[in-house]
Design an enzyme around this catalytic site. Structure first.
Site, mmCIF file in Angstrom:
data_model
loop_
_atom_site.group_PDB
_atom_site.id
_atom_site.type_symbol
_atom_site.label_atom_id
_atom_site.label_comp_id
_atom_site.label_asym_id
_atom_site.label_seq_id
_atom_site.Cartn_x
_atom_site.Cartn_y
_atom_site.Cartn_z
ATOM 1 N N TYR A 125 0.815 -1.213 0.000
ATOM 2 C CA TYR A 125 0.000 0.000 0.000
ATOM 3 C C TYR A 125 0.857 1.275 0.000
ATOM 4 C CZ TYR A 125 -4.590 2.024 1.181
ATOM 5 O OH TYR A 125 -5.787 2.670 1.168
ATOM 6 N N LYS A 192 -0.492 -13.260 6.308
ATOM 7 C CA LYS A 192 -0.540 -14.411 5.398
ATOM 8 C C LYS A 192 0.870 -14.986 5.313
ATOM 9 C CE LYS A 192 -3.190 -15.553 2.196
ATOM 10 N NZ LYS A 192 -4.312 -16.448 2.531
ATOM 11 N N ASP A 225 -7.426 -14.380 5.686
ATOM 12 C CA ASP A 225 -8.713 -14.831 5.124
ATOM 13 C C ASP A 225 -9.561 -15.486 6.208
ATOM 14 O OD1 ASP A 225 -6.504 -16.493 4.981
ATOM 15 O OD2 ASP A 225 -7.155 -17.585 3.210
ATOM 16 N N ASP A 249 -6.490 -1.949 5.868
ATOM 17 C CA ASP A 249 -7.424 -1.082 5.148
ATOM 18 C C ASP A 249 -8.723 -1.829 4.898
ATOM 19 O OD1 ASP A 249 -8.067 1.281 3.604
ATOM 20 O OD2 ASP A 249 -7.896 0.011 1.842
#
Ligand code: NAD
Length: 361
Positions: A125, A192, A225, A249
Site C-alpha cells: 500500500y 498471510k 482470510d 485497510d
C-alpha cells in the site's frame, strides 16, 4: 489554556463534518485554538500544484495534533493519495480504528468492541509501483528473470511490498502499549505468513518476539482470510487486531460494517511525535454540500482526540451524548434510520445541534 490543534477540513463531505465536529468539541467546554490548513485536489492551484502544502505539514508538526476531514484521491490520474503522503511525510505509522457497537445502531451484531491497529507506512500500500510497459517495469521484469523469477505475463504492472523488522516491531510495541493503556487483554497478529514468507513471515516472527516481552497481554495470530470469516461469525472473540497496511485497510471497513457502517467508525493515526484524528470513511463526493452525511465518525474521532490531549472528562461526555442520540434514533442521519428513504432523517448540522443540546443539559 487553549489546545492548539491543526484543522484540515479536507474535501467532499469533509468541510461539513469537521465544522459539525468543531462545534461539538467546543461545546464540551474545552478551549481550542484552531490552526486551519488546506490539503486536497481543490487547493492545488493555490499552492503551486501541490495538494499537500508544506505549511500544512509544518502546522501538524508544530502543534503535534490534527483533526482531519477526508480527502478525495482521484482514481488513475497520476495523483498520489494525499492521505498516503501525509502518513509517510509525518511518519504516522500506527493507525487505530476502534470498532464498537453502540446500542440502537443498525447492525446484525451486538457487543462488538474491537480495535484495529494498522501499520501505515509499509506494505504493498506504500505506493512503490511500476506501470506496465514503462522502461522501469521492463527493467525490473528483466532483473527478476535474471534472478530466476519468471512472471506469468510479460505485460504486467508491478507493485513492491516492503515489510521491515523496524516497521513491524514499532507497530507491535505500539499495539501492546495501547492494549495495556486501554485495559485490553488480547492482541491478535493478522498475516498471510503461510504464503508470503519473507514479508508476512517476518511480520509474524517480529510480532512473536514483541509478544514475548509483553507476556501480561494474551497473544495469538490469524491468517487474514480466516480472520475475515471469524470476524463475521463471532467478532466478540476479538480485542486488538494488528494488521499490515493493506489487510488493515480492508478489514477495518469490514469491522466498520459490523458496528453499523462507516458513519460511526472513527480513527486516529499516530507517529512518534504527532497524531492525526480522522474517520475511517472517505469523502463520499456524491453527498458533498448536501448537509446529509453522518458526522458521528468524525465526532468520535474528535472524542479520541480529547482523550489523547488529556481531556478525558470531555471525551467521556461527548461519547455519551453521541451514544444517547444513537439509542434514541431520532436526530440521526439517513444511514442510521431503518430505511434509507426515511423522511425523518436529519442533516449533518442537525446532528451537531442535537449533540450540543445533550452536552449542555
Ligand atoms: P467513502 O467512504 O467516501 O464512501 C463510500 C460510501 O459510504 C458513500 O457513498 C456513502 O454511501 C457511505 N458513507 C461514507 N461516509 C459516510 C458518512 N459520513 N455518512 C453517511 N454515509 C457515508 O468511500 P469511497 O467512495 O470509496 O471514496 C471516496 C473518496 O474518498 C475516494 O477519493 C477515496 O480515495 C477517498 N478516501 C479518503 C480517505 C481519507 O481521507 N482518509 C479514506 C477513504 C477514502
Amino acid at each position: 489554556m487553549a489546545h492548539r490543534v491543526t484543522l484540515i477540513p479536507g474535501d467532499g463531505i469533509g468541510p461539513e463534518l469537521t465544522e459539525a465536529t468543531r462545534r461539538v468539541l467546543e461545546a464540551t467546554g474545552v478551549k481550542f485554538e484552531w490552526d486551519v490548513q488546506d490539503a486536497g485536489a481543490d487547493v492545488m492551484a493555490a499552492h503551486g500544484g501541490n495538494p499537500l502544502p508544506d505549511e500544512t505539514l509544518a502546522s501538524v508538526r508544530r502543534n503535534g495534533v490534527a483533526l482531519k476531514g477526508p480527502i478525495t484521491t482521484p482514481i488513475g490520474e497520476g495523483f498520489r493519495s494525499v492521505n498516503v503522503r501525509l502518513r509517510a511525510d509525518l511518519d504516522l505509522y500506527a493507525q487505530v480504528r476502534p470498532c464498537k457497537t453502540y446500542p440502537g445502531v443498525r447492525t446484525r451484531y451486538e457487543n462488538v468492541d474491537l480495535v484495529i491497529v494498522r501499520e501505515t507506512t509499509e506494505d504493498i500500500y506504500a505506493g512503490i509501483e511500476f506501470e506496465e510497459g514503462t522502461p522501469e517495469a521492463l527493467d525490473l521484469t528483466r532483473w527478476l528473470e535474471a534472478h530466476g523469477e519468471k512472471l506469468p505475463q510479460s505485460d504486467s504492472g508491478l507493485s513492491i511490498k516492503p515489510i521491515s523488522i523496524t516497521g513491524s516491531r514499532r507497530v507491535f510495541e505500539f499495539a501492546f502499549d495501547y492494549a495495556r493503556r486501554m485495559g485490553r487483554s488480547k492482541v491478535t497478529c493478522v498475516h498471510k505468513a503461510n504464503i508470503m514468507k519473507f514479508t508476512d513471515g517476518l511480520w509474524l516472527r517480529t510480532a512473536r518476539e514483541v509478544a514475548e516481552q509483553n507476556s501480561d497481554i494474551v497473544f495469538d495470530d490469524r491468517i487474514a482470510d480466516n480472520m475475515c470469516m471469524q470476524l463475521v461469525q463471532h467478532p466478540e472473540d476479538y480485542d486488538v487486531l494488528v494488521l499490515p497496511n493493506l489487510y488493515g485497510d480492508i478489514i477495518s471497513d469490514l469491522a466498520a460494517g459490523l458496528i453499523g457502517g462507516l458513519g460511526v467508525a472513527p480513527g486516529a493515526n499516530f507517529g512518534a511525535r504527532v497524531a492525526v484524528f480522522e474517520p475511517t470513511h472517505g469523502s463520499a463526493p456524491k453527498y458533498a454540500g448536501l448537509n446529509k452525511a453522518n458526522p458521528m465518525a468524525q465526532m468520535l474521532s474528535g472524542m479520541l482526540m480529547l482523550h489523547h490531549i488529556g481531556e478525558h472528562d470531555a471525551g467521556v461526555r461527548l461519547e455519551r451524548a453521541i451514544a444517547e442520540l444513537i439509542r434514541e434514533g431520532t436526530s440521526v442521519t439517513y444511514d442510521m434510520k431503518s430505511s434509507r428513504g426515511d423522511p425523518t432523517a436529519v442533516g449533518t448540522s442537525d446532528v451537531a445541534d442535537a449533540v450540543i443540546a445533550k452536552l449542555q443539559r
